[in-house]
Design an enzyme around this catalytic site. Structure first.
Site, short mmCIF file in Angstrom:
data_model
loop_
_atom_site.label_atom_id
_atom_site.label_comp_id
_atom_site.label_asym_id
_atom_site.label_seq_id
_atom_site.Cartn_x
_atom_site.Cartn_y
_atom_site.Cartn_z
CG ASN A 101 12.62 73.64 60.17
OD1 ASN A 101 13.81 73.66 59.88
ND2 ASN A 101 11.73 74.28 59.47
CB CYS A 156 5.09 69.02 59.34
SG CYS A 156 5.37 67.27 59.66
NE ARG A 157 2.77 72.70 62.85
CZ ARG A 157 2.58 73.05 64.11
NH1 ARG A 157 1.47 73.69 64.44
NH2 ARG A 157 3.46 72.78 65.04
CB SER A 158 8.20 75.95 59.88
OG SER A 158 9.09 74.92 60.18
CG ASP A 209 2.42 69.20 64.41
OD1 ASP A 209 2.67 68.65 63.30
OD2 ASP A 209 3.27 69.33 65.30
CB CYS A 214 6.35 74.39 63.03
SG CYS A 214 7.39 73.22 62.13
#
Length: 178
Positions: A11, A13-15, A123, A8
């Protein structure tokens, strides 16, 4: 061994959510020795920072730790090392292609391409909706695992611990297949 890199923007939050959800699913399926999983950023903004506290809390709500994870940037070498490079949105995919110099081996995919509703994982840094991101990440990771099992196992896989349907129910609180 199947090597997966989730990517993401920062690096944080999402990933990392995807990295640790996937590790959790793989462990529950009894396939830890078959997968190597990491996450990375397309930007340098958060390098060295820990997982964003609301993302860390969302993982902890589901009994998943991301202890020790710090942001790192994706490199061109990652393309050669990993079998799958999974971006969270179209901008990530553009940046991943730029970093890797293209995608000649068709390794770069979006996470929700492994579900029945392809698109971007929003996001939560901007939306503030970590629950929606959690659902998208859990569903996408389950899709990746199901795809792998469908390709490499003759029969539906259960580890004796949980079935895959039970795994997704335990993660999302929703029953059913994806």
């Amino acid at each position: 061994m199947k090597k997966i890199l989730f990517v993401c923007h920062g690096n944080i939050c999402r990933s990392p959510m995807a990295e640790f959800v996937m590790k959790n699913l793989v462990e529950k399926a009894g396939l830890e020795s078959v997968f190597y999983i990491e996450s990375a950023a397309t930007s340098t903004e958060e390098i060295g920072n820990e997982v964003y506290p609301p993302a860390r809390r969302k993982l902890a709500e589901h009994g998943i730790s991301c202890e020790g994870k710090t942001a790192r940037q994706m490199t061109r070498r990652d393309y050669d090392f990993f079998d799958l490079l999974i971006g969270m949105d179209q901008q990530n995919i553009r940046n991943m292609n730029r970093i890797c110099g293209g995608d000649p081996d068709a390794k770069i995919h979006m996470l929700l391409d492994f579900t029945n509703r392809p698109g971007d994982v929003a996001d939560p840094w901007y939306t503030g909706d970590f629950e929606a991101t959690w659902r998208d990440v859990a569903e996408g990771c389950q899709g990746i695992l199901t795809d792998y099992i469908d390709r490499y196992y003759d029969a539906p896989h259960t580890s004796g611990r949980m079935s895959l349907t039970e795994d997704i129910t335990s993660l999302t609180g929703e029953k059913g297949t994806l």
